[in-house]
Motif scaffolding. Structure first.
Motif, short mmCIF file in Angstrom:
data_model
loop_
_atom_site.label_atom_id
_atom_site.label_comp_id
_atom_site.label_asym_id
_atom_site.label_seq_id
_atom_site.Cartn_x
_atom_site.Cartn_y
_atom_site.Cartn_z
N ALA A 28 9.74 8.36 21.22
CA ALA A 28 8.68 7.92 20.98
C ALA A 28 8.47 6.76 21.13
N LEU A 29 9.38 5.81 20.66
CA LEU A 29 9.31 4.25 21.00
C LEU A 29 9.12 3.76 22.38
N LYS A 30 9.92 4.44 23.26
CA LYS A 30 9.62 4.41 24.79
C LYS A 30 8.32 4.46 25.08
N GLN A 31 7.63 5.48 24.63
CA GLN A 31 6.10 5.90 24.90
C GLN A 31 5.04 4.92 24.07
N PHE A 32 5.60 4.16 23.09
CA PHE A 32 4.95 3.13 22.24
C PHE A 32 4.51 1.82 22.90
N THR A 33 3.44 1.63 23.24
CA THR A 33 2.79 0.46 24.09
C THR A 33 3.24 -0.99 23.35
N ASP A 34 3.23 -0.82 21.93
CA ASP A 34 3.49 -2.16 21.36
C ASP A 34 5.04 -2.45 20.88
N LYS A 35 6.08 -1.45 21.35
CA LYS A 35 7.44 -1.49 20.92
C LYS A 35 8.02 -2.88 20.72
N ASN A 36 7.27 -4.01 21.95
CA ASN A 36 8.20 -5.17 21.59
C ASN A 36 7.53 -5.94 20.40
N HIS A 37 6.69 -5.41 19.50
CA HIS A 37 6.24 -6.00 18.30
C HIS A 37 6.74 -5.22 17.02
N LEU A 208 3.97 5.63 14.42
CA LEU A 208 3.84 4.51 15.00
C LEU A 208 2.46 4.05 15.35
N ASN A 209 1.76 4.56 15.90
CA ASN A 209 0.31 4.12 16.19
C ASN A 209 -0.44 3.93 14.98
N LYS A 210 -0.44 4.69 14.11
CA LYS A 210 -1.18 4.59 12.76
C LYS A 210 -0.50 3.32 12.04
N ALA A 211 0.87 3.17 11.84
CA ALA A 211 1.38 2.25 11.15
C ALA A 211 0.96 0.67 11.70
N PHE A 212 1.25 0.83 12.92
CA PHE A 212 0.86 -0.34 13.84
C PHE A 212 -0.48 -0.91 13.66
N SER A 213 -1.42 0.04 13.95
CA SER A 213 -2.71 -0.01 13.57
C SER A 213 -3.04 -0.98 12.59
N GLU A 214 -2.71 -0.44 11.36
CA GLU A 214 -2.87 -1.01 9.90
C GLU A 214 -2.12 -2.31 9.76
N TRP A 215 -0.98 -2.40 10.73
CA TRP A 215 -0.30 -3.87 10.45
C TRP A 215 -0.82 -4.90 11.29
N ARG A 216 -1.59 -4.43 12.45
CA ARG A 216 -2.22 -5.24 13.51
C ARG A 216 -3.39 -5.86 12.72
N LYS A 217 -4.13 -5.10 11.92
CA LYS A 217 -5.34 -5.69 11.27
C LYS A 217 -5.08 -6.96 10.20
N LEU A 218 -3.77 -6.88 9.80
CA LEU A 218 -3.27 -7.85 8.76
C LEU A 218 -2.73 -8.84 9.41
N ASN A 219 -2.24 -8.68 10.70
CA ASN A 219 -1.34 -9.48 11.34
C ASN A 219 -2.03 -9.94 12.96
N PRO A 220 -3.13 -10.30 12.92
CA PRO A 220 -3.88 -10.59 14.19
C PRO A 220 -3.14 -11.36 15.33
N VAL A 221 -3.41 -11.17 16.28
CA VAL A 221 -2.76 -12.08 17.52
C VAL A 221 -3.73 -13.24 17.41
N THR A 222 -2.89 -14.42 17.21
CA THR A 222 -3.45 -15.80 17.36
C THR A 222 -3.88 -16.43 18.72
N LYS A 223 -5.24 -16.42 18.94
CA LYS A 223 -5.62 -16.96 20.00
C LYS A 223 -6.31 -18.29 19.98
N LEU A 224 -5.76 -19.17 20.73
CA LEU A 224 -6.10 -20.38 20.72
C LEU A 224 -7.13 -21.02 21.65
N GLU A 225 -7.94 -21.96 21.51
CA GLU A 225 -8.97 -22.63 22.42
C GLU A 225 -8.11 -23.65 22.90
#
Length: 239
Positions: A28-37, A208-225
């Motif tokens: 499953a982890l091999k198919q998970f697009t955000d496995k590096n996170h 994995l997809n469900k948990a990461f989706s919830e996690w990402r909402k609380l841990n957004p990617v920082t985008k700098l200007e």
């Protein structure tokens, strides 16, 4: 250091479904697009701490004596487990399995975790027990297995001498009770979602997809200007 979603896996290296579950989770982890996170941590669990360190029963005899099953029932169960293992590419030789206490093996895993080799230790010990019929309570055998995954022989002894590694094992087991682990394998994702047992890869991927989706909402990617200026890049080119 990047913030990653944590996945904790409670497991015993003598649990046949834990090895199968590991393979399905890895698929499953091999198919998970955000496995590096994500960060995976193996947790110790002992299905039967009363098993002696000195082998005196086969796997089949142990189940007959301690689980109240008939020889026919045990033979059928072990055959089913062996076939399940084969489906995920694992070879089980349960007639060779040596029933011994897994505490020393878990101490080695805890030490390996301190060297970022926890997954390698789990994999090697599963193979040793289920396929190779090695004695995973024997310190010489465990030392050799530790060396095979890249641990220094002189350091490996620390796992067996230093009481902190036995403490880490007990701590994991106590934590399992608090989390509500009733059996292994038990996968906990971000302390919000759990998968119990050797579920199919599809079930792991869905969680994995469900948990990461919830996690990402609380841990957004920082985008700098970014305001650009003269600088040197990672290739050493300055302009």
């Amino acid at each position: 250091m990047e913030n990653k979603m944590k996945i904790e896996i409670w497991s015993d290296v003598m649990c046949p479904f834990c090895y199968i579950g590991k393979r399905n989770f890895e698929s499953a982890l091999k198919q998970f697009t955000d496995k590096n996170h994500v960060e995976v941590e193996w947790k110790s669990f002992q299905l039967d701490p009363s098993i002696p360190e000195v082998a005196n029963e086969s796997y089949q005899d142990y189940l007959i004596k301690h689980k109240g099953m008939s020889a026919e029932q045990v033979a059928g169960m072990l055959d089913n487990v062996t076939q399940s293992a084969k489906k995920v590419g694992l070879e089980y030789n349960l007639d060779k399995a040596i029933m011994v206490n897994s505490l020393h093996a878990h101490k080695l895993i805890q030490f390996a975790k301190s060297k970022d080799l926890g997954d390698a230790a789990e994999e090697r010990l599963f193979l040793a027990f289920f396929t190779e019929g090695k004695n995973i309570a024997d310190l010489e055998t465990l030392t050799q297995l530790g060396k095979e995954i890249g641990l220094e022989e002189s350091e490996i002894q620390t796992a067996f001498i230093d009481d902190q590694y036995a403490y880490f094992v007990k701590q994991d087991i106590q934590e399992a009770q608090q989390v509500g682990v009733g059996g292994v394998p038990f996968f906990v994702l971000d302390r919000k979602f759990a998968v119990s047992g050797a579920q199919p890869a599809e079930a792991f991927l869905e969680t994995l997809n469900k948990a990461f989706s919830e996690w990402r909402k609380l841990n957004p990617v920082t985008k700098l200007e970014v305001t650009q200026g003269q600088s040197c890049d990672t290739d050493g080119v300055c302009k």
